[in-house]
Design a protein around this motif. Structure first.
Motif, mmCIF file in Angstrom:
data_model
loop_
_atom_site.group_PDB
_atom_site.id
_atom_site.type_symbol
_atom_site.label_atom_id
_atom_site.label_comp_id
_atom_site.label_asym_id
_atom_site.label_seq_id
_atom_site.Cartn_x
_atom_site.Cartn_y
_atom_site.Cartn_z
ATOM 1 N N GLU A 174 0.916 -1.031 0.007
ATOM 2 C CA GLU A 174 -0.040 -0.021 -0.027
ATOM 3 C C GLU A 174 0.901 1.226 -0.026
ATOM 4 O OE1 GLU A 174 -0.791 -2.641 1.633
ATOM 5 O OE2 GLU A 174 -3.012 -2.947 1.496
ATOM 6 N N ALA A 225 -4.780 2.689 2.868
ATOM 7 C CA ALA A 225 -4.637 2.196 4.035
ATOM 8 C C ALA A 225 -4.276 0.627 4.123
ATOM 9 C CB ALA A 225 -5.675 2.438 4.905
ATOM 10 N N PRO A 226 -3.327 0.108 4.972
ATOM 11 C CA PRO A 226 -2.789 0.875 6.149
ATOM 12 C C PRO A 226 -1.376 1.463 5.681
ATOM 13 C CG PRO A 226 -2.509 -1.429 6.072
ATOM 14 C CD PRO A 226 -3.246 -1.461 4.982
ATOM 15 N N GLU A 272 2.316 -0.488 6.913
ATOM 16 C CA GLU A 272 2.343 -1.448 7.586
ATOM 17 C C GLU A 272 3.626 -2.322 7.886
ATOM 18 O OE1 GLU A 272 0.180 -4.476 5.222
ATOM 19 O OE2 GLU A 272 -0.577 -5.590 7.156
#
Lengths: 364, 405
Positions: free
Chosen positions: A32, A167-168, A171
Motif C-alpha cells: 500500500e 490504508a494501512p 504496515e
C-alpha cells in the motif's frame, strides 16, 4: 539548447519507461505504500542529481565521456566510456524491446514485433541525423501534449478513486518503502543528462532546469503509482504487466468517455521516444569520444543496427526481463549511476588538490 | 543526375505512403463476429463455452427483418476457453471479436468448483476489456441462459447488461460486478466476492425461439435473482433478496432502493420509504476479550413513499417515530443477515477483514491466515441513523383524511 529544453528532456528521461514499468515493482515490494516508495525514489534521485551537478562543476565544459578521460587518463577513461556505452546500449535496447512488447501485447497483437521496432527505430535514425537541437525542439512540441494526455488520464480517473485502498500506511515499516524506492530510482538514468550539459547555450539556469525536470517527472510518476494503488488496488497493480495501461483501460466517465486507452498510448510513445533519443545521442557522443571520430553522426547507423540486435536478444520474453529487472538491474545500474560517478568525482577532486599543491609548491 | 535522384526520392516517399494506409492487424467490421456474451460451463474434459454473437443483418432497425434471430448462440467444448473459442471457428463464418462483450455468465456447477482458471484467462486476454458484468446462472447452465431470446432488446446480452444496471441502481438486490472488482476482492485477504445470479424463468426450450416473443406476455424470461456467495473463488451458496440488499448496503453499492416499516402503534398497514442515500462504514475495534470486533455505522437518507396508516404527518413527532422505527428495523435486519452469512457460509463478503487490515494492521497479522474461520464468530455491532427528508406531493395520508370525515 536552452534551459527550458533541458528541463523537458530531463522530464522525458525521468518519465520514459518508468511510467509503464515501475508501478508494478513498487506495488509488489511496498504494497500500500507504493507511492511512498515513489517518493523515496525521488529523494534518491535528488541525491544522485546533486552528485552529477558536482561533477559538472568539477569538470567544466566536459561531457560525461570527457570527464572520464580527465579523471582516469586517456586509456582508462576510454575503457570507462566503453562501459557506459554498453550500459546505454542495453538500456536503449531494452527500451526498444519494451516498446515492442507493449505495443504488440496490448494494441497490435498480430503485428510482428520486428516491424513495430523497426518503424520506431527508423524514426529514431531520422531524428539522430538531425541532431539533439531538433530533438529538443520536438520535446517542446510534445510537452503540452504529454501534459494534456496526462491531465485527461488523471481527471478521468478521479471518480474511481477508492481512498480505502491506501490504508494501512507503513504496515511493514520503512524497510519495504526504501527497498522499493531504491529499485525505482534505478530506472531514471539521470546521468544521461550530463552528456548534454556542454551543449547548453548558457549554464546559468541549468541546475534549476535539471532539478525541475526531475521533480516534475517524478510528480507524474508518483501520481501514476498513487492512482494505480487507489484504483486498481495493490494486487492488480503488482500483477499487471503494464499497470499504467491497465489504469487507462478502466476509464469510464458516465458511460460516455471510455475506451480512450488507445489515445493515451500517445503519452507513452512520446516519452519513450524522448528517452530512447536521449540514449541514442549519448551513445553517439560516447562512440565519438572512444573512437576519436570527427563527427558523431558517423555513428548513427552502426548504433541503430546494434540497437535492434540488442532489443531482439535482451527482450526474450517479459518474464525473463522481469527477473533481470528484479535481481540484476539494481546492482548493474548502481555501478553506473552511483559508483563510477563517485570515483570520477573523487579522482577529479584529488587531481585538483594535487594541481593546487604543485602550483603552491613551485614558487617556494 | 540530379533529376534522377529526385525521382528516386519521390518514389521512395510514395512507397512510404503505402505503409501508412492501414494497420497490420486491422479487422474490418464485416469480417468480425461480435461476441456480446460469453458463457462458461463445466465439462468433463474442460469447458463448454457458449458465445452469443450478433447477427448484424437482423439488428439493423431500418430494414424489415427476415425473421431470423438477431443473435446466434454457438457452443463448443474445449480444454481451455481459448481452445473452445478456436474450435468454434469451425461453425462461425467470421472471426470472433471479444472487445464488445457485455456479460460473462458462469454455470452454477462451474462456479461451485471454482472460477479461478476462467478468471485467469479473462484477465490475461487483451481483447477483453473491463466493462462487462459477470453473472452466475442460478441452477442452470450458462448455455441455457444465453439461449433465451429477450423481448424489448433485440440482443439478449444487451438486455441482461442494462437490466443489471437498472435493477442495481433502483432496487439494490442485484450485484453489478466487473472482472477487476471481483479479482481485487478475491486477491486481497479479508474479503470474499459475490456475483449476481440470473435464472431462466419458464420453459428453457421455448425461450430459444424468436416466435414466442409475439405474445404479449412471453412465457420465458431471464430474471436477475439474488447474490451468489463465494468463498475464495468457489460458490458456496445463494442469498435471498433481503440478504442481497444487506450486502449491497455493506459494500456501499446502493444508490437507491425501497423499504417499508409497519405503521407505528396499533393498526395494520405499512409506510413505504425510498432510500435516497446510503453510506456504510466499518470500524474495527478491540473487543472486551481483546479480540477484534466491528462497529458498523449505517447512515440512511430516505423519503416517504406511501402511507397506509392513520398518522398525523404534519406532526414532527411522527417523522421522528418513523425514523426511529426504520432505524430499529434496519439494525435488526442487517445484524441478523450478517449473522446468517457468518453462520451459514463463513465467508466474509462484507469486507470486515479488509477493514481490520486497513485500520489495525498489527491485529490483522494475527488473524490473517485463518480469517474466514475467525469471521464466523466475530462480534459485529450495527448502528443505523436514518434521516427522513421528504414526504411526497401530499402531506396527510389519504386514509386519515377519509376516516376523519
Amino acid at each position: 539548447m536552452g534551459s527550458r529544453q533541458f528541463f523537458i528532456l530531463t522530464f522525458g528521461l525521468t518519465v520514459g519507461t518508468s511510467i509503464l514499468v515501475t508501478p508494478s515493482g513498487l506495488a509488489a515490494t511496498a504494497r500500500e505504500d507504493a507511492w511512498l516508495g515513489g517518493l523515496a525514489g525521488y529523494m534518491i534521485n535528488l541525491g544522485m542529481a546533486a552528485m552529477y551537478i558536482g561533477l559538472v562543476k568539477l569538470f567544466p565544459g566536459q561531457n560525461l565521456f570527457g570527464m572520464f578521460e580527465k579523471a582516469f587518463g586517456k586509456w582508462a577513461g576510454k575503457a570507462v566510456s566503453l562501459l557506459y556505452f554498453v550500459y546505454f546500449l542495453i538500456l536503449a535496447g531494452t527500451l526498444l524491446g519494451n516498446l515492442g512488447f507493449f505495443v504488440t501485447s496490448e494494441v497490435l497483437p498480430d503485428t510482428p514485433i520486428d516491424i513495430v521496432q523497426i518503424l520506431f527505430l527508423a524514426a529514431c535514425v531520422m531524428c539522430a541525423k538531425t541532431g539533439i537541437v531538433v530533438l529538443a525542439r520536438l520535446g517542446e512540441l510534445m510537452f503540452p501534449w504529454i501534459l494534456f494526455f496526462f491531465m485527461v488520464l488523471i481527471l478521468a480517473l478521479l471518480p474511481q478513486i477508492e481512498w480505502d485502498y491506501i490504508a494501512p500506511v507503513l504496515e511493514g515499516g520503512l524497510g519495504p518503502v526504501l527497498t522499493a524506492g531504491f529499485h525505482a530510482s534505478m530506472f531514471q538514468e539521470l546521468i544521461v543528462m550530463v552528456v548534454f550539459v556542454p551543449q547548453l547555450a548558457s549554464l546559468r539556469n541549468w541546475k534549476g532546469a535539471f532539478l525541475g525536470g526531475l521533480t516534475f517527472g517524478h510528480l507524474l510518476l508518483v501520481s501514476v503509482v498513487l492512482f494505480s494503488v487507489l484504483i486498481l488496488g495493490i494486487e492488480q497493480s503488482a500483477n499487471s504487466t503494464f499497470p499504467a495501461y491497465a489504469l487507462a483501460k478502466t476509464i469510464s466517465l458516465g458511460n460516455f468517455l471510455q475506451r480512450i486507452e488507445g489515445i493515451l498510448i500517445a503519452l507513452w510513445i512520446m516519452t519513450f521516444f524522448l528517452k530512447t533519443m536521449m540514449l541514442f545521442f549519448s551513445m553517439m557522443q560516447g562512440m565519438k569520444t572512444i573512437l576519436g571520430l570527427k563527427s558523431a553522426s558517423y555513428a548513427v547507423y552502426p548504433i541503430a543496427v546494434v540497437l535492434l540486435l540488442v532489443a531482439w536478444n535482451t527482450y526474450v520474453n517479459s518474464v525473463y526481463i522481469g527477473e533481470v529487472i528484479q535481481k540484476v538491474w539494481g546492482g548493474y545500474a548502481m555501478i553506473h549511476l552511483v559508483a563510477i560517478p563517485l570515483l570520477t568525482g573523487a579522482s577529479g577532486l584529488l587531481r585538483r588538490r594535487m594541481k593546487i599543491l604543485s602550483e603552491n609548491a613551485e614558487p617556494t | 543526375m540530379k533529376e534522377r535522384l529526385r525521382g528516386l526520392m519521390l518514389a521512395g516517399l510514395l512507397l512510404h505512403a503505402s505503409l501508412l494506409t492501414g494497420c497490420w492487424n486491422r479487422r474490418e467490421l464485416n469480417d468480425l463476429a461480435v461476441v456480446v456474451a460469453l458463457g462458461v460451463d463445466l465439462e468433463e474434459t474442460g469447458y463448454l463455452v457458449t458465445a452469443q454473437v450478433v447477427n448484424p443483418n437482423e439488428v439493423r432497425s431500418q430494414r424489415s427483418s427476415s425473421g431470423s434471430a438477431s443473435v446466434v448462440t454457438y457452443t463448443e467444448k474445449g480444454v481451455s476457453i481459448p481452445d473452445a473459442l478456436q474450435r468454434m471457428l469451425g461453425k462461425v463464418p467470421r472471426q470472433l471479436y471479444l472487445s464488445h462483450l457485455r456479460v460473462m455468465v458462469f454455470g452454477e456447477s462451474l462456479a461451485r468448483k471454482g472460477l479461478i482458471d476462467v478468471l485467469d484467462y479473462a484477465a490475461r486476454e487483451h481483447d477483453l476489456r473491463n466493462d462487462f458484468y459477470m453473472l452466475v446462472a442460478k441452477g442452470s447452465k450458462a448455455r441455457d441462459v444465453l439461449s433465451v431470446v429477450t423481448p424489448f432488446e433485440k440482443i439478449p446480452a444487451e438486455s441482461l447488461f442494462s437490466s443489471i444496471m437498472v435493477s442495481n441502481k433502483k432496487w439494490a438486490a442485484t450485484g453489478r460486478i466487473k472482472l477487476q472488482h471481483f479479482i481485487t476482492v478475491l486477491d486481497r485477504g479479508g474479503s470474499n466476492p459475490v456475483l449476481s445470479g440470473v435464472r431462466v424463468e419458464g420453459d428453457k426450450k421455448k425461450g430459444r425461439n424468436n416466435d414466442f416473443l409475439r405474445e404479449i406476455r412471453p412465457e420465458t424470461m431471464l430474471k436477475h435473482e439474488g447474490l451468489a456467495v463465494f468463498r475464495k473463488d468457489k460458490l458456496v451458496g445463494w442469498l435471498g433478496e433481503d440478504d442481497s440488499k444487506t450486502v449491497n448496503y455493506m459494500i456501499n453499492n446502493v444508490s437507491g432502493t425501497t423499504g417499508f416499516v409497519p405503521c407505528p402503534g396499533r393498526g395494520k398497514g405499512s409506510i413505504g420509504v425510498s432510500i435516497m442515500q446510503s453510506k456504510t462504514s466499518i470500524k474495527a475495534v478491540k473487543g472486551e476479550d481483546g479480540k477484534p470486533a466491528f462497529k458498523v455505522r449505517h447512515v440512511l437518507e430516505a423519503n416517504v413513499d406511501d402511507v397506509q396508516c392513520e398518522l398525523d404527518l404534519s406532526d414532527p413527532g411522527s417523522i421522528t417515530l418513523i425514523e426511529k422505527e426504520l432505524e430499529d428495523l434496519a439494525r435488526g435486519n442487517t445484524a441478523s443477515n450478517i449473522r446468517e452469512v457468518q453462520r451459514k457460509f463463513a465467508s466474509d463478503i462484507y469486507g470486515f477483514g479488509e477493514a481490520l487490515h486497513r485500520q489495525m494492521p498489527k491485529e490483522w497479522a494475527k488473524y490473517k491466515s485463518e480469517w474466514d474461520s475467525y469471521f464466523k464468530t466475530a462480534k459485529i455491532e450495527v448502528n443505523v441513523e436514518v434521516a427522513l427528508r421528504k414526504v411526497g406531493s401530499i402531506l396527510q395520508p389519504l386514509k386519515k383524511d377519509m376516516e376523519g370525515q
